[in-house]
Design an enzyme around this catalytic site. Structure first.
Site, short mmCIF file in Angstrom:
data_model
loop_
_atom_site.label_atom_id
_atom_site.label_comp_id
_atom_site.label_asym_id
_atom_site.label_seq_id
_atom_site.Cartn_x
_atom_site.Cartn_y
_atom_site.Cartn_z
N LYS A 102 15.96 46.73 1.48
CA LYS A 102 16.92 46.07 0.58
C LYS A 102 16.24 45.18 -0.46
CE LYS A 102 20.01 44.88 3.92
NZ LYS A 102 21.32 44.33 4.35
N ARG A 134 27.15 39.25 15.44
CA ARG A 134 28.01 40.04 14.57
C ARG A 134 28.88 40.89 15.48
NH1 ARG A 134 24.16 42.48 10.02
NH2 ARG A 134 26.12 42.75 8.93
N PRO A 139 25.45 43.24 0.75
CA PRO A 139 25.07 44.57 0.26
C PRO A 139 24.16 45.28 1.26
CG PRO A 139 24.42 42.84 -1.31
CD PRO A 139 24.93 42.16 -0.07
N GLU A 140 24.44 46.53 1.53
CA GLU A 140 23.56 47.32 2.38
C GLU A 140 22.76 48.27 1.50
OE1 GLU A 140 24.21 48.05 6.29
OE2 GLU A 140 26.19 47.15 6.43
#
Ligand SMILES: [Zn+2]
Length: 290
Positions: free
Chosen positions: A61, A273, A2-3
């Site tokens: 977050k 990434r 989740p961002e």
């Protein structure tokens, strides 16, 4: 994973569904998600039982839910429930007695509703933050995010331009700006036509402002559509998946044409990434190109 927009969607869901309802009981079904609460799962449950969530807040977050202050004078004043969804965490609002999710870890009985923390991989977690009602000390070092009305844009631009680090690396530095994950960084850089490896100190003030505006625009768009979701494990507080992924311009689009110039989008490895960019719209820094 989740961002920020997804986490903001969760925050809004919590605000709408879990406030001002006394917590009747707390059931910890797996110790790992409450591992940061050092006195243990039983203490976690005991100290939350009977309390009430009074607000739903977010920094980057992280989510935190301040607890009401009990009328008796005691140690539990101004505490909060602090949570992070990690890679696969979900906070679900469910009807009481709804079947347990396969990876249900913590259950809060709020009377007419249940708050459930579901997490397959358990990188996320919940903790009781002592004195954390206003801002948990555990997350006080995390910068505000670009959607926060109190975000210090001028200060951010100045700090970026004092650094010899690449702009993308800086966008992911939580002490500079929070909540800009890998996807939003790539999308924001594409919108701004800036390559992520360009060094902060060599960018103009307007370049950095454009990058920030790009990230903010993508995050706002994602927020409007319920959040980006590349991870089928992620769903928001009502169990609905985000569907913003169809609108992305570069992320996950290796070899597909750039919508501005038609050049195939490239992917490169970045901090274990991937970074996606258009090699024409976002020229690489000169030293790297040689
Ligand atoms: Zn292009």
């Amino acid at each position: 994973m989740p961002e920020l927009p997804e986490v903001e969607v969760v925050r809004r869901g919590l605000e709408a569904h879990v406030l001002d309802r006394p917590i009747r009981s707390v059931e910890v079904l797996h110790p790992r998600p409450v591992r940061r609460h050092l006195p243990g799962a039983e203490d976690f449950a005991t100290r939350l039982t009977g309390r009430t969530f009074t607000a739903a807040n977010r920094r980057g977050k992280y989510l935190w839910l301040p607890l009401d202050v009990p009328s008796r004078v005691g140690q539990d004043t101004g505490n909060a429930l602090l949570g992070h969804l990690g890679m696969s965490g979900q906070l679900l609002v469910q009807q009481p007695g709804a079947p347990a999710e396969r990876h249900l870890r913590v259950r809060f009985d709020l009377g007419d509703t249940e708050l459930r923390f579901v997490d397959q991989r358990m990188f996320g977690g919940l903790a009781l933050s002592e004195g954390g009602a206003d801002l948990p000390p555990e997350i006080a070092h995390i910068a505000r995010d670009p959607l926060d009305p109190e975000f210090d844009e001028a200060g951010f631009v100045t700090r970026v331009r004092r650094s010899q680090s690449g702009i993308k690396r800086q966008l992911l530095n939580q002490s500079l700006v929070s909540g800009v994950g890998n996807i939003y960084a790539d999308e924001g850089l594409w919108l701004a036509r800036v390559h992520g490896e360009r060094v902060g100190a060599r960018l103009r003030r307007t370049d950095v402002e454009r990058v920030l505006a790009g990230c903010r625009a993508v995050m706002l768009a994602a927020l409007g559509e319920g959040g980006t979701s590349f991870d089928s494990l992620y769903v928001n507080v009502n169990g609905e998946s985000g569907y913003f992924d169809r609108s992305l311009e570069v992320y996950g689009r290796e070899d597909l044409p750039c919508s501005r110039c038609g050049t195939p989008i490239r992917r490169m490895v970045f901090m274990n990434r991937s970074s996606y960019f258009c090699p024409v719209c976002q020229p690489a820094p000169r030293l790297r190109r040689a």
